[in-house]
Design a protein around this motif. Structure first.
Motif, PDB file in Angstrom:
ATOM      1  N   ALA A 162      61.861 -29.885 -58.307  1.00 37.38           N
ATOM      2  CA  ALA A 162      60.674 -29.305 -58.091  1.00 37.38           C
ATOM      3  C   ALA A 162      59.864 -29.493 -56.720  1.00 37.38           C
ATOM      4  N   ASP A 196      48.659 -31.707 -57.651  1.00 37.40           N
ATOM      5  CA  ASP A 196      49.341 -30.273 -57.891  1.00 37.40           C
ATOM      6  C   ASP A 196      50.715 -30.670 -58.334  1.00 37.40           C
ATOM      7  N   SER A 198      54.133 -30.564 -59.693  1.00 35.34           N
ATOM      8  CA  SER A 198      54.791 -29.555 -60.745  1.00 35.34           C
ATOM      9  C   SER A 198      55.918 -30.074 -61.716  1.00 35.34           C
ATOM     10  N   ALA A 199      56.137 -31.193 -61.594  1.00 33.99           N
ATOM     11  CA  ALA A 199      56.963 -31.843 -62.598  1.00 33.99           C
ATOM     12  C   ALA A 199      56.934 -33.504 -62.355  1.00 33.99           C
ATOM     13  N   GLY A 227      48.540 -30.921 -63.051  1.00 40.02           N
ATOM     14  CA  GLY A 227      48.355 -29.624 -63.280  1.00 40.02           C
ATOM     15  C   GLY A 227      48.570 -29.388 -64.929  1.00 40.02           C
ATOM     16  N   ASP A 229      50.220 -26.774 -65.909  1.00 43.91           N
ATOM     17  CA  ASP A 229      51.539 -26.059 -66.186  1.00 43.91           C
ATOM     18  C   ASP A 229      52.543 -27.169 -65.856  1.00 43.91           C
ATOM     19  N   ALA A 230      52.447 -28.319 -65.309  1.00 44.84           N
ATOM     20  CA  ALA A 230      53.348 -29.218 -64.935  1.00 44.84           C
ATOM     21  C   ALA A 230      54.345 -29.662 -65.900  1.00 44.84           C
ATOM     22  N   ASN A 231      55.568 -29.558 -65.613  1.00 40.35           N
ATOM     23  CA  ASN A 231      56.879 -29.852 -66.620  1.00 40.35           C
ATOM     24  C   ASN A 231      56.708 -31.193 -66.632  1.00 40.35           C
ATOM     25  N   GLY A 254      57.060 -32.268 -56.448  1.00 36.33           N
ATOM     26  CA  GLY A 254      56.224 -31.463 -55.970  1.00 36.33           C
ATOM     27  C   GLY A 254      54.930 -31.716 -55.480  1.00 36.33           C
TER      28      GLY A 254
END
Length: 300
Positions: A162, A196, A198-199, A227, A229-231, A254
């Motif tokens: 990410a 922010d 992402s994973a 976030g 939507d983060a994995n 990320g």
């Protein structure tokens, strides 16, 4: 043999499939270090092994000559650039048929340096200050220690793909999972903004008396800081030696990274070189040209 012993045996079997090495000064610092679930090799030795394996072709390979599944290499990012010998070694490591992770000190990692490193390997992991070896050990423990929910190298690849990642660890009383998560985020390298991200790879380590449900509280606390939507991929383990304590290890990918300035860097207001002032035991950066002061500084 118990289920836990089975897991331990499986983790130990991975020892030869992960190789730790170092470039530049980190090669000297790591030489001779022992890693529980990985082996150390010099960059030259590892590349020689790969060359030998290629030349061997279809011939049967010795049992101890299997290619690594992952290579974790420590380096200073300012050594990677055109004209630096280390960049060719790093590109060669990144060209191996293995997951190549560069672990670098965040205080020396500006955007240009990070870009050069990322172009050469599969993933970049930022470590706090000079604690590169400690970051490597924490990363290996996260993806290789057995537990009631296991994390592995595949999970690490998923998260680290990410973008630039950072590692943080934290502990707290076993009844305060949120405090352990806060400590882990506070333990991320200075200059890292995980808002922010992402994973995230999350490893929760509890004592024998702590409910496994505490892991759910940890994940909820992690999600509150990133976030929507983060994995998030998580694992958990019981530490028989821990008492009344819960530990959290985070690999956050990320992230945005802006290392604090050092003496000689341009002033963010006017561009003149910053200088260091000492007030008792405290050091700070200031600009003699425009008077900008009180700037937090990075330690070289």
């Amino acid at each position: 043999m118990s289920h836990r012993d089975d897991l331990r045996e499986a983790a130990d079997a991975l020892g030869g499939s992960v190789v730790v090495c170092g470039l530049g000064a980190h090669g000297d610092r790591l030489a001779g270090s022992a890693f529980r679930n990985a082996r150390y090799a010099s960059v030259a030795a590892l590349l020689a092994e790969a060359t030998t394996a290629t030349e061997r072709g279809a011939a049967p390979a010795p049992a101890d000559a299997s290619p690594p599944a992952a290579v974790v290499v420590a380096l200073d990012p300012d050594e990677v650039g055109e004209g630096h010998e280390a960049v060719e070694s790093l590109r060669a490591l990144g060209g191996l048929d293995a997951f190549a992770v560069a672990v670098v000190p965040a205080n020396a990692a500006d955007d240009d340096a990070l870009s050069a490193v990322r172009d050469a390997v599969d993933a970049v992991l930022l470590a706090e200050g000079d604690a590169v070896e400690a970051a490597i050990r924490a990363f290996l423990a996260t993806v290789q220690e057995p537990g009631f929910v296991n994390l592995d190298l595949t999970d690490a690849e998923t998260v680290l793909s990410a973008g630039v990642a950072a590692l943080g660890t934290g502990t707290a009383d076993r009844d305060a999972p949120g405090a352990a998560v806060a400590a882990a985020f506070d333990g991320l390298p200075e200059g890292v903004d995980a808002t922010d991200a992402s994973a995230v790879l999350v490893d929760v380590v509890v004592d024998p008396e702590t409910s496994i449900a505490a892991a759910t509280d940890v994940i909820a606390a992690v999600r509150e800081r990133i976030g929507a939507d983060a994995n998030v991929i998580w694992g958990g383990a019981v530490d028989e030696d821990a008492a009344h304590e819960l530990a959290v290890r985070l690999v956050v990918a990320g992230v945005r990274h802006a290392p604090p300035p050092a003496a000689g860097d341009p002033c963010p207001r006017c561009g003149d070189p910053l200088v260091t002032y000492r007030f008792g035991a405290r050091e700070t950066l200031s600009c003699d040209a425009c008077g900008y002061s009180g700037i937090s500084m990075r330690r070289e």
